[in-house]
Design a protein around this motif. Structure first.
Motif, PDB file in Angstrom:
ATOM      1  N   GLU A  60     -32.887  32.835   3.685  1.00 26.32           N
ATOM      2  CA  GLU A  60     -32.171  32.713   2.414  1.00 26.32           C
ATOM      3  C   GLU A  60     -33.009  31.717   1.535  1.00 26.32           C
ATOM      4  O   GLU A  60     -33.146  31.891   0.196  1.00 26.32           O
ATOM      5  CB  GLU A  60     -30.808  31.999   2.516  1.00 26.32           C
ATOM      6  N   SER A  61     -33.458  30.763   1.917  1.00 26.32           N
ATOM      7  CA  SER A  61     -34.157  29.852   1.001  1.00 26.32           C
ATOM      8  C   SER A  61     -35.439  30.400   0.485  1.00 26.32           C
ATOM      9  O   SER A  61     -35.856  30.301  -0.693  1.00 26.32           O
ATOM     10  CB  SER A  61     -34.942  28.461   1.669  1.00 26.32           C
ATOM     11  N   LEU A  64     -34.250  32.665  -2.251  1.00 22.91           N
ATOM     12  CA  LEU A  64     -33.809  31.691  -3.385  1.00 22.91           C
ATOM     13  C   LEU A  64     -35.243  31.372  -4.298  1.00 22.91           C
ATOM     14  O   LEU A  64     -35.468  31.606  -5.288  1.00 22.91           O
ATOM     15  CB  LEU A  64     -32.964  30.886  -3.043  1.00 22.91           C
ATOM     16  N   ARG A  65     -36.193  31.037  -3.557  1.00 20.79           N
ATOM     17  CA  ARG A  65     -37.472  30.429  -3.965  1.00 20.79           C
ATOM     18  C   ARG A  65     -38.226  31.663  -4.750  1.00 20.79           C
ATOM     19  O   ARG A  65     -38.596  31.483  -5.696  1.00 20.79           O
ATOM     20  CB  ARG A  65     -38.289  30.138  -3.068  1.00 20.79           C
TER      21      ARG A  65
END
Length: 83
Positions: A60-61, A64-65
């Motif tokens: 997920e990170s 998002l990045r």
């Protein structure tokens, strides 16, 4: 990149950390080295759940990045000096 220890190592450290937290709250739990096979199997299954949660959070990170980076204009990119 997130490095995750083996399930057995994670299970042991998680279990012992959990045991310490419970002890601070006044609840005693069996030390890792005294667990029977079934109790250890439960701890290892919990470690597998923790590993999956870490994998999902890392994924997920990363998404998002990637989304934030894709939306930045060249002038907004980190490390680019504004004049």
């Amino acid at each position: 990149m997130t490095i995750v220890p083996s399930q057995l190592s994670l299970a042991r450290h998680y279990y012992e950390a959990r045991r310490e937290v419970l002890a601070a709250a006044g609840t005693q739990a069996t030390p890792w080295y005294r667990l029977n096979a079934d109790e250890r199997a439960v701890a290892v299954a919990e470690a597998a759940i923790i590993q999956e949660a870490i994998r999902r959070a890392a994924e997920e990170s990363a998404m998002l990045r990637a989304g934030i980076t894709a939306r930045l204009s060249p002038d907004d990119a980190p490390g680019v000096a504004q004049v």
